[in-house]
Write a protein that holds these residues in place. Structure first.
Motif, PDB file in Angstrom:
ATOM      1  N   ILE A   3     -49.716  29.505   1.929  1.00 60.39           N
ATOM      2  CA  ILE A   3     -49.133  29.250   0.599  1.00 60.39           C
ATOM      3  C   ILE A   3     -48.118  30.333   0.256  1.00 60.39           C
ATOM      4  N   MET A   4     -48.424  31.566   0.612  1.00 61.96           N
ATOM      5  CA  MET A   4     -47.515  32.682   0.335  1.00 61.96           C
ATOM      6  C   MET A   4     -46.212  32.513   1.125  1.00 61.96           C
ATOM      7  N   MET A   5     -46.309  32.072   2.356  1.00 59.88           N
ATOM      8  CA  MET A   5     -45.124  31.869   3.191  1.00 59.88           C
ATOM      9  C   MET A   5     -44.258  30.725   2.645  1.00 59.88           C
ATOM     10  N   MET A   6     -44.899  29.624   2.240  1.00 62.86           N
ATOM     11  CA  MET A   6     -44.154  28.508   1.651  1.00 62.86           C
ATOM     12  C   MET A   6     -43.467  28.926   0.352  1.00 62.86           C
ATOM     13  N   SER A   7     -44.134  29.704  -0.478  1.00 63.69           N
ATOM     14  CA  SER A   7     -43.549  30.188  -1.730  1.00 63.69           C
ATOM     15  C   SER A   7     -42.323  31.044  -1.461  1.00 63.69           C
TER      16      SER A   7
END
Length: 116
Positions: A3-7
């Motif tokens: 999720i952090m990478m997608m954000s």
């Protein structure tokens, strides 16, 4: 972690898009005639941002409110065929009474008078 990478990717794409849009939309301010307001080929005699009547704005808002109320009144005739007549009559009269109270309030406040 996913999720952090997608954000981060979404944030990066958004920033790049905003930077490209601001760079591509720059206009040159070299020509005075192109940047001045057009009024039959002459320079305007007064400001292009002249104030308008606040009372006219209030009348327009009241018109919009009553226009929406008319749009709410139109389905009442269609509902009459499929509902109980006494309940339909009671609800319609309550709705019309509320509209008339609003109209009386606007009239009493002087919002419907054009000339003061």
């Amino acid at each position: 972690m996913n999720i952090m990478m997608m954000s981060m990717i979404i944030l990066l794409v958004s920033i790049i898009t905003m930077l490209l849009a601001s760079l591509l939309s720059k206009k040159s301010f070299q020509d005075r005639e192109k940047n001045s307001p057009f009024e039959c080929g002459f320079d305007p005699k007064c400001s292009a941002r002249s104030p308008f009547s606040l009372h006219f704005f209030l009348i327009a808002i009241i018109f919009l409110i009553f226009d929406v109320e008319i749009a709410l009144l139109l389905p009442i005739m269609v509902i009459m065929k499929s509902s109980n007549l006494s309940i339909w009559f009671f609800c319609s009269m309550i709705f019309l009474f509320i509209l008339l109270i609003g109209l009386y309030h606007e009239w009493n406040q002087g919002a419907l008078e054009w000339v003061e």
